[in-house]
Design a protein around this motif. Sequence first.
Motif, PDB file in Angstrom:
ATOM      1  N   MET A  10      78.657  -0.941-120.010  1.00 44.23           N
ATOM      2  CA  MET A  10      77.360  -1.492-120.417  1.00 44.23           C
ATOM      3  C   MET A  10      76.246  -1.018-119.490  1.00 44.23           C
ATOM      4  O   MET A  10      75.129  -0.746-119.948  1.00 44.23           O
ATOM      5  CB  MET A  10      77.403  -3.024-120.452  1.00 44.23           C
ATOM      6  CG  MET A  10      78.167  -3.592-121.625  1.00 44.23           C
ATOM      7  SD  MET A  10      77.598  -2.983-123.236  1.00 44.23           S
ATOM      8  CE  MET A  10      75.915  -3.553-123.253  1.00 44.23           C
ATOM      9  N   LEU A  11      76.528  -0.907-118.200  1.00 46.70           N
ATOM     10  CA  LEU A  11      75.522  -0.392-117.273  1.00 46.70           C
ATOM     11  C   LEU A  11      75.146   1.037-117.650  1.00 46.70           C
ATOM     12  O   LEU A  11      73.962   1.396-117.645  1.00 46.70           O
ATOM     13  CB  LEU A  11      76.035  -0.445-115.832  1.00 46.70           C
ATOM     14  CG  LEU A  11      76.031  -1.828-115.188  1.00 46.70           C
ATOM     15  CD1 LEU A  11      76.812  -1.803-113.880  1.00 46.70           C
ATOM     16  CD2 LEU A  11      74.616  -2.307-114.948  1.00 46.70           C
ATOM     17  N   ARG A  17      71.627   0.807-112.808  1.00 43.56           N
ATOM     18  CA  ARG A  17      72.526   0.858-111.660  1.00 43.56           C
ATOM     19  C   ARG A  17      72.955  -0.560-111.274  1.00 43.56           C
ATOM     20  O   ARG A  17      72.264  -1.543-111.559  1.00 43.56           O
ATOM     21  CB  ARG A  17      71.848   1.525-110.471  1.00 43.56           C
ATOM     22  CG  ARG A  17      71.546   2.987-110.723  1.00 43.56           C
ATOM     23  CD  ARG A  17      71.224   3.677-109.426  1.00 43.56           C
ATOM     24  NE  ARG A  17      71.074   5.107-109.595  1.00 43.56           N
ATOM     25  CZ  ARG A  17      72.060   5.981-109.460  1.00 43.56           C
ATOM     26  NH1 ARG A  17      73.270   5.571-109.167  1.00 43.56           N
ATOM     27  NH2 ARG A  17      71.835   7.262-109.619  1.00 43.56           N
ATOM     28  N   SER A  18      74.083  -0.640-110.610  1.00 47.22           N
ATOM     29  CA  SER A  18      74.605  -1.926-110.152  1.00 47.22           C
ATOM     30  C   SER A  18      73.601  -2.653-109.281  1.00 47.22           C
ATOM     31  O   SER A  18      73.456  -3.875-109.364  1.00 47.22           O
ATOM     32  CB  SER A  18      75.903  -1.726-109.367  1.00 47.22           C
ATOM     33  OG  SER A  18      76.903  -1.181-110.174  1.00 47.22           O
ATOM     34  N   ARG A  19      72.908  -1.922-108.435  1.00 53.98           N
ATOM     35  CA  ARG A  19      71.925  -2.530-107.528  1.00 53.98           C
ATOM     36  C   ARG A  19      70.827  -3.254-108.313  1.00 53.98           C
ATOM     37  O   ARG A  19      70.458  -4.380-107.994  1.00 53.98           O
ATOM     38  CB  ARG A  19      71.306  -1.465-106.638  1.00 53.98           C
ATOM     39  CG  ARG A  19      70.232  -2.007-105.707  1.00 53.98           C
ATOM     40  CD  ARG A  19      69.685  -0.919-104.832  1.00 53.98           C
ATOM     41  NE  ARG A  19      70.791  -0.323-104.107  1.00 53.98           N
ATOM     42  CZ  ARG A  19      70.812  -0.115-102.806  1.00 53.98           C
ATOM     43  NH1 ARG A  19      69.762  -0.409-102.089  1.00 53.98           N
ATOM     44  NH2 ARG A  19      71.870   0.417-102.230  1.00 53.98           N
ATOM     45  N   GLU A  20      70.318  -2.607-109.353  1.00 53.36           N
ATOM     46  CA  GLU A  20      69.264  -3.235-110.159  1.00 53.36           C
ATOM     47  C   GLU A  20      69.790  -4.483-110.859  1.00 53.36           C
ATOM     48  O   GLU A  20      69.120  -5.524-110.885  1.00 53.36           O
ATOM     49  CB  GLU A  20      68.708  -2.251-111.188  1.00 53.36           C
ATOM     50  CG  GLU A  20      67.606  -2.843-112.038  1.00 53.36           C
ATOM     51  CD  GLU A  20      67.080  -1.907-113.107  1.00 53.36           C
ATOM     52  OE1 GLU A  20      66.286  -2.386-113.940  1.00 53.36           O
ATOM     53  OE2 GLU A  20      67.453  -0.724-113.126  1.00 53.36           O
ATOM     54  N   ARG A  24      68.416  -8.315-110.377  1.00 52.88           N
ATOM     55  CA  ARG A  24      67.864  -9.065-111.511  1.00 52.88           C
ATOM     56  C   ARG A  24      68.671 -10.321-111.827  1.00 52.88           C
ATOM     57  O   ARG A  24      68.116 -11.313-112.306  1.00 52.88           O
ATOM     58  CB  ARG A  24      67.765  -8.157-112.729  1.00 52.88           C
ATOM     59  CG  ARG A  24      66.692  -7.072-112.505  1.00 52.88           C
ATOM     60  CD  ARG A  24      66.554  -6.118-113.643  1.00 52.88           C
ATOM     61  NE  ARG A  24      66.131  -6.781-114.864  1.00 52.88           N
ATOM     62  CZ  ARG A  24      65.982  -6.156-116.023  1.00 52.88           C
ATOM     63  NH1 ARG A  24      66.208  -4.850-116.104  1.00 52.88           N
ATOM     64  NH2 ARG A  24      65.619  -6.815-117.092  1.00 52.88           N
ATOM     65  N   VAL A  25      69.989 -10.280-111.542  1.00 53.69           N
ATOM     66  CA  VAL A  25      70.844 -11.443-111.812  1.00 53.69           C
ATOM     67  C   VAL A  25      70.788 -12.430-110.648  1.00 53.69           C
ATOM     68  O   VAL A  25      70.960 -13.626-110.842  1.00 53.69           O
ATOM     69  CB  VAL A  25      72.301 -10.985-112.086  1.00 53.69           C
ATOM     70  CG1 VAL A  25      73.258 -12.153-112.131  1.00 53.69           C
ATOM     71  CG2 VAL A  25      72.363 -10.208-113.393  1.00 53.69           C
ATOM     72  N   GLY A  26      70.559 -11.900-109.431  1.00 56.83           N
ATOM     73  CA  GLY A  26      70.500 -12.770-108.260  1.00 56.83           C
ATOM     74  C   GLY A  26      71.834 -12.937-107.567  1.00 56.83           C
ATOM     75  O   GLY A  26      72.098 -13.981-106.965  1.00 56.83           O
ATOM     76  N   ILE A  32      78.934  -7.585-107.861  1.00 52.81           N
ATOM     77  CA  ILE A  32      78.892  -6.755-109.075  1.00 52.81           C
ATOM     78  C   ILE A  32      80.015  -5.729-109.019  1.00 52.81           C
ATOM     79  O   ILE A  32      80.723  -5.509-110.002  1.00 52.81           O
ATOM     80  CB  ILE A  32      77.521  -6.059-109.224  1.00 52.81           C
ATOM     81  CG1 ILE A  32      76.415  -7.077-109.491  1.00 52.81           C
ATOM     82  CG2 ILE A  32      77.562  -4.998-110.322  1.00 52.81           C
ATOM     83  CD1 ILE A  32      76.461  -7.747-110.844  1.00 52.81           C
ATOM     84  N   SER A  33      80.193  -5.107-107.859  1.00 51.61           N
ATOM     85  CA  SER A  33      81.243  -4.104-107.692  1.00 51.61           C
ATOM     86  C   SER A  33      82.628  -4.708-107.911  1.00 51.61           C
ATOM     87  O   SER A  33      83.473  -4.107-108.582  1.00 51.61           O
ATOM     88  CB  SER A  33      81.152  -3.487-106.298  1.00 51.61           C
ATOM     89  OG  SER A  33      82.172  -2.541-106.106  1.00 51.61           O
TER      90      SER A  33
END
Length: 76
Positions: A10-11, A17-20, A24-26, A32-33
Amino acid sequence: MPILVNLDVMLARRKMRSRELAERVGISEVNISLLKSGKVRGVRFDTLAAICAVLECQPGDLLSYQAGDDDAPAPG
């Protein structure tokens, strides 16, 4: 584990990117990883909802079930 996490797919589809996503999710990028790799034992519904909101997707787009021999119900 019979539950597969398709977060990386989905990313890629959203060109994010995972960082974004983490920002955004907090939640942390490490979390995330871990989620992407399937190395978590659970995810809070509010976190899942936030990820779905940011990625504009459904939980079923992120998670799938793959049956295997180890998944037979216990007798009794």
